[in-house]
Design a protein around this motif. Structure first.
Motif, PDB file in Angstrom:
ATOM      1  N   ALA A   1       0.835  -1.208   0.000  1.00 49.64           N
ATOM      2  CA  ALA A   1       0.000   0.000   0.000  1.00 49.64           C
ATOM      3  C   ALA A   1       0.866   1.253   0.000  1.00 49.64           C
ATOM      4  O   ALA A   1       0.590   2.217  -0.737  1.00 49.64           O
ATOM      5  CB  ALA A   1      -0.932  -0.007   1.207  1.00 49.64           C
ATOM      6  N   LEU A   2       1.933   1.263   0.792  1.00 43.00           N
ATOM      7  CA  LEU A   2       2.843   2.414   0.796  1.00 43.00           C
ATOM      8  C   LEU A   2       3.535   2.573  -0.556  1.00 43.00           C
ATOM      9  O   LEU A   2       3.728   3.698  -1.036  1.00 43.00           O
ATOM     10  CB  LEU A   2       3.883   2.261   1.906  1.00 43.00           C
ATOM     11  N   ALA A   3       3.912   1.465  -1.185  1.00 39.22           N
ATOM     12  CA  ALA A   3       4.540   1.542  -2.506  1.00 39.22           C
ATOM     13  C   ALA A   3       3.565   2.092  -3.537  1.00 39.22           C
ATOM     14  O   ALA A   3       3.946   2.915  -4.384  1.00 39.22           O
ATOM     15  CB  ALA A   3       5.052   0.164  -2.929  1.00 39.22           C
ATOM     16  N   ALA A   4       2.314   1.657  -3.479  1.00 38.29           N
ATOM     17  CA  ALA A   4       1.311   2.169  -4.420  1.00 38.29           C
ATOM     18  C   ALA A   4       1.106   3.671  -4.216  1.00 38.29           C
ATOM     19  O   ALA A   4       1.027   4.433  -5.194  1.00 38.29           O
ATOM     20  CB  ALA A   4      -0.008   1.421  -4.245  1.00 38.29           C
ATOM     21  N   LEU A   5       1.032   4.098  -2.959  1.00 36.26           N
ATOM     22  CA  LEU A   5       0.902   5.531  -2.680  1.00 36.26           C
ATOM     23  C   LEU A   5       2.123   6.305  -3.178  1.00 36.26           C
ATOM     24  O   LEU A   5       1.995   7.400  -3.725  1.00 36.26           O
ATOM     25  CB  LEU A   5       0.710   5.767  -1.184  1.00 36.26           C
ATOM     26  N   GLY A   6       3.294   5.732  -2.995  1.00 31.84           N
ATOM     27  CA  GLY A   6       4.521   6.373  -3.474  1.00 31.84           C
ATOM     28  C   GLY A   6       4.569   6.480  -4.982  1.00 31.84           C
ATOM     29  O   GLY A   6       4.994   7.506  -5.533  1.00 31.84           O
ATOM     30  N   VAL A   7       4.135   5.431  -5.673  1.00 26.92           N
ATOM     31  CA  VAL A   7       4.112   5.451  -7.144  1.00 26.92           C
ATOM     32  C   VAL A   7       3.144   6.515  -7.637  1.00 26.92           C
ATOM     33  O   VAL A   7       3.463   7.294  -8.543  1.00 26.92           O
ATOM     34  CB  VAL A   7       3.740   4.051  -7.701  1.00 26.92           C
ATOM     35  N   VAL A   8       1.969   6.593  -7.042  1.00 29.17           N
ATOM     36  CA  VAL A   8       0.975   7.597  -7.447  1.00 29.17           C
ATOM     37  C   VAL A   8       1.509   9.003  -7.178  1.00 29.17           C
ATOM     38  O   VAL A   8       1.404   9.892  -8.030  1.00 29.17           O
ATOM     39  CB  VAL A   8      -0.372   7.364  -6.723  1.00 29.17           C
TER      40      VAL A   8
END
Length: 87
Positions: free
Chosen positions: A71-78
């Motif tokens: 979830a943190l990686a997805a937020l970082g990518v966005v």
């Protein structure tokens, strides 16, 4: 931290970054190195958050820790994709 711990953090970060990127729908305009960097940061932060909640060390797979990291990686990518799109 030993060299094996650093290498495993990098490998886990790569996997977490790729999974985080796959979770985000649509095309992202960030490169592979940014994805890896986001994954490494997300893996380290996710481990710290999971340890804070007391769910980092379980008898089986650490599903909650992995979910937090992805979830943190997805937020970082966005966030990175939107930040680079504004340039």
């Amino acid at each position: 931290m030993e060299i094996s711990g650093i290498l495993s953090a990098i490998v886990i970060g790569i996997v977490i970054g790729v999974l985080g990127r796959l979770v985000v729908p649509g095309r992202q305009r960030i490169g592979v190195l940014w994805t890896i960097a986001v994954g490494i940061v997300a893996a380290l932060l996710g481990s710290a958050i999971a340890a804070g909640f007391g769910v980092a060390d379980t008898d089986g797979p650490d599903w909650v820790e992995w979910f937090i990291q992805i979830a943190l990686a997805a937020l970082g990518v966005v966030a990175l994709d939107r930040g680079l799109a504004r340039r």
